[in-house]
Design a protein around this motif. Structure first.
Motif, PDB file in Angstrom:
ATOM      1  N   SER A   1     123.342  65.066  46.872  1.00 45.59           N
ATOM      2  CA  SER A   1     124.776  64.769  46.899  1.00 45.59           C
ATOM      3  C   SER A   1     125.377  64.868  45.503  1.00 45.59           C
ATOM      4  O   SER A   1     126.584  65.063  45.356  1.00 45.59           O
ATOM      5  CB  SER A   1     125.022  63.373  47.478  1.00 45.59           C
ATOM      6  OG  SER A   1     124.449  62.380  46.640  1.00 45.59           O
TER       7      SER A   1
ATOM      8  N   VAL B   1     129.027  65.960  44.617  1.00 49.12           N
ATOM      9  CA  VAL B   1     129.906  65.116  43.799  1.00 49.12           C
ATOM     10  C   VAL B   1     130.505  65.936  42.662  1.00 49.12           C
ATOM     11  O   VAL B   1     131.711  65.863  42.400  1.00 49.12           O
ATOM     12  CB  VAL B   1     129.153  63.885  43.238  1.00 49.12           C
ATOM     13  CG1 VAL B   1     129.970  63.180  42.169  1.00 49.12           C
ATOM     14  CG2 VAL B   1     128.801  62.915  44.360  1.00 49.12           C
TER      15      VAL B   1
ATOM     16  N   PHE C   1     142.080  54.692  50.146  1.00 49.18           N
ATOM     17  CA  PHE C   1     140.895  55.332  49.585  1.00 49.18           C
ATOM     18  C   PHE C   1     139.655  54.443  49.672  1.00 49.18           C
ATOM     19  O   PHE C   1     138.534  54.957  49.838  1.00 49.18           O
ATOM     20  CB  PHE C   1     141.156  55.819  48.162  1.00 49.18           C
ATOM     21  CG  PHE C   1     141.957  57.094  48.150  1.00 49.18           C
ATOM     22  CD1 PHE C   1     141.413  58.274  48.632  1.00 49.18           C
ATOM     23  CD2 PHE C   1     143.263  57.095  47.707  1.00 49.18           C
ATOM     24  CE1 PHE C   1     142.153  59.448  48.647  1.00 49.18           C
ATOM     25  CE2 PHE C   1     144.012  58.266  47.722  1.00 49.18           C
ATOM     26  CZ  PHE C   1     143.457  59.445  48.192  1.00 49.18           C
ATOM     27  N   LEU C   2     139.829  53.131  49.614  1.00 46.63           N
ATOM     28  CA  LEU C   2     138.688  52.239  49.841  1.00 46.63           C
ATOM     29  C   LEU C   2     138.218  52.326  51.292  1.00 46.63           C
ATOM     30  O   LEU C   2     137.009  52.317  51.571  1.00 46.63           O
ATOM     31  CB  LEU C   2     139.040  50.804  49.462  1.00 46.63           C
ATOM     32  CG  LEU C   2     139.180  50.537  47.959  1.00 46.63           C
ATOM     33  CD1 LEU C   2     139.636  49.096  47.721  1.00 46.63           C
ATOM     34  CD2 LEU C   2     137.883  50.821  47.221  1.00 46.63           C
TER      35      LEU C   2
ATOM     36  N   THR D   1     124.162  46.331  56.545  1.00 41.94           N
ATOM     37  CA  THR D   1     125.563  46.177  56.142  1.00 41.94           C
ATOM     38  C   THR D   1     125.985  44.716  56.182  1.00 41.94           C
ATOM     39  O   THR D   1     126.669  44.235  55.271  1.00 41.94           O
ATOM     40  CB  THR D   1     126.466  47.034  57.045  1.00 41.94           C
ATOM     41  OG1 THR D   1     126.004  48.395  56.992  1.00 41.94           O
ATOM     42  CG2 THR D   1     127.909  46.976  56.609  1.00 41.94           C
TER      43      THR D   1
ATOM     44  N   SER E   1     127.227  57.966  55.883  1.00 41.15           N
ATOM     45  CA  SER E   1     126.071  58.293  55.051  1.00 41.15           C
ATOM     46  C   SER E   1     124.884  57.407  55.397  1.00 41.15           C
ATOM     47  O   SER E   1     123.761  57.892  55.565  1.00 41.15           O
ATOM     48  CB  SER E   1     126.446  58.137  53.570  1.00 41.15           C
ATOM     49  OG  SER E   1     125.315  58.302  52.752  1.00 41.15           O
ATOM     50  N   TRP E   2     125.119  56.117  55.502  1.00 43.21           N
ATOM     51  CA  TRP E   2     124.031  55.189  55.801  1.00 43.21           C
ATOM     52  C   TRP E   2     123.448  55.432  57.190  1.00 43.21           C
ATOM     53  O   TRP E   2     122.230  55.369  57.379  1.00 43.21           O
ATOM     54  CB  TRP E   2     124.502  53.741  55.681  1.00 43.21           C
ATOM     55  CG  TRP E   2     124.716  53.284  54.277  1.00 43.21           C
ATOM     56  CD1 TRP E   2     124.527  53.996  53.121  1.00 43.21           C
ATOM     57  CD2 TRP E   2     125.161  51.996  53.875  1.00 43.21           C
ATOM     58  NE1 TRP E   2     124.840  53.226  52.037  1.00 43.21           N
ATOM     59  CE2 TRP E   2     125.242  51.994  52.464  1.00 43.21           C
ATOM     60  CE3 TRP E   2     125.533  50.845  54.562  1.00 43.21           C
ATOM     61  CZ2 TRP E   2     125.642  50.887  51.733  1.00 43.21           C
ATOM     62  CZ3 TRP E   2     125.940  49.744  53.838  1.00 43.21           C
ATOM     63  CH2 TRP E   2     125.993  49.763  52.434  1.00 43.21           C
TER      64      TRP E   2
ATOM     65  N   ALA F   1     133.007  56.858  54.774  1.00 44.92           N
ATOM     66  CA  ALA F   1     132.013  57.815  54.298  1.00 44.92           C
ATOM     67  C   ALA F   1     130.674  57.113  54.052  1.00 44.92           C
ATOM     68  O   ALA F   1     129.602  57.660  54.361  1.00 44.92           O
ATOM     69  CB  ALA F   1     132.500  58.501  53.022  1.00 44.92           C
ATOM     70  N   THR F   2     130.713  55.900  53.513  1.00 44.07           N
ATOM     71  CA  THR F   2     129.491  55.124  53.294  1.00 44.07           C
ATOM     72  C   THR F   2     128.800  54.831  54.618  1.00 44.07           C
ATOM     73  O   THR F   2     127.576  54.992  54.745  1.00 44.07           O
ATOM     74  CB  THR F   2     129.806  53.809  52.556  1.00 44.07           C
ATOM     75  OG1 THR F   2     130.330  54.123  51.267  1.00 44.07           O
ATOM     76  CG2 THR F   2     128.564  52.940  52.405  1.00 44.07           C
TER      77      THR F   2
ATOM     78  N   LEU G   1     138.590  54.984  53.271  1.00 44.53           N
ATOM     79  CA  LEU G   1     137.917  56.280  53.409  1.00 44.53           C
ATOM     80  C   LEU G   1     136.521  56.245  52.795  1.00 44.53           C
ATOM     81  O   LEU G   1     135.574  56.803  53.364  1.00 44.53           O
ATOM     82  CB  LEU G   1     138.765  57.384  52.768  1.00 44.53           C
ATOM     83  CG  LEU G   1     140.063  57.733  53.501  1.00 44.53           C
ATOM     84  CD1 LEU G   1     140.910  58.688  52.664  1.00 44.53           C
ATOM     85  CD2 LEU G   1     139.767  58.317  54.876  1.00 44.53           C
ATOM     86  N   SER G   2     136.386  55.579  51.654  1.00 47.85           N
ATOM     87  CA  SER G   2     135.080  55.432  51.026  1.00 47.85           C
ATOM     88  C   SER G   2     134.134  54.636  51.928  1.00 47.85           C
ATOM     89  O   SER G   2     132.959  54.981  52.071  1.00 47.85           O
ATOM     90  CB  SER G   2     135.230  54.735  49.672  1.00 47.85           C
ATOM     91  OG  SER G   2     133.968  54.475  49.110  1.00 47.85           O
ATOM     92  N   ALA G   3     134.649  53.586  52.559  1.00 50.40           N
ATOM     93  CA  ALA G   3     133.832  52.782  53.468  1.00 50.40           C
ATOM     94  C   ALA G   3     133.387  53.606  54.670  1.00 50.40           C
ATOM     95  O   ALA G   3     132.226  53.514  55.102  1.00 50.40           O
ATOM     96  CB  ALA G   3     134.613  51.545  53.924  1.00 50.40           C
TER      97      ALA G   3
END
Length: 147
Positions: free
Chosen positions: A105, A109, A71-72, A41, A82-83, A78-79, A74-76
């Motif tokens: 996924s 999606v 939302f960015l 990261t 996931s990672w 989730a990323t 939340l996406s981070a």
């Protein structure tokens, strides 16, 4: 395949994702998977920050609308989750097996895009989604029986 079209970028994404899996499998050998994720990261940040700045795309992120930032964020999150899970799985599983389940996924999606974004797929696209899911199951079951 035009460099301005989505297919060009999607194919490159798939190529880099495949390389990510192979390089990550080699990189998590003998190191804690969470630490490996942190290092990955940090390197992503070090590579992307100068790219965004040099291309003139930098702007004040705090000037973005709160909904976009939410939302960015939340996406981070989730990323990151996931990672962390992906690296842990790579540490103990076969690369092709882990990648196949990870790429399942696509099924989620499609379902989430339908439920939350109202995106509709054709029957042929749903067949493709089903085949991706089935392929992930077959690969994971086949690999587990081979050991």
């Amino acid at each position: 395949m035009s460099a301005s079209g989505w297919m060009f970028w999607a194919v490159l994404s798939a190529v880099f994702a495949a390389l990510t899996a192979v390089f990550a499998k080699l990189g998590v050998s003998g190191v804690d998977s969470d630490l490996a994720t942190l290092i990955r990261t940090a390197i992503v940040l070090l590579l992307l920050a100068p790219l965004v700045w040099a291309s003139g795309k930098w702007s004040d992120p705090f000037a973005l609308p709160p909904r976009v930032l939410l939302f960015l964020a939340l996406s981070a999150a989730a990323t990151a989750a996931s990672w962390l899970c992906y690296y842990r799985a790579l540490q103990v599983g076969d690369t092709a097996q882990v990648a196949a389940i990870d790429k399942a996924s696509v099924v989620l999606v499609a379902l989430f895009a339908l439920a939350f974004l109202g995106e509709r797929l054709s029957w042929l696209s749903w067949l493709g989604v089903l085949l991706i899911g089935a392929g992930a199951v077959v690969l994971s079951v086949g690999a587990s029986r081979g050991h």
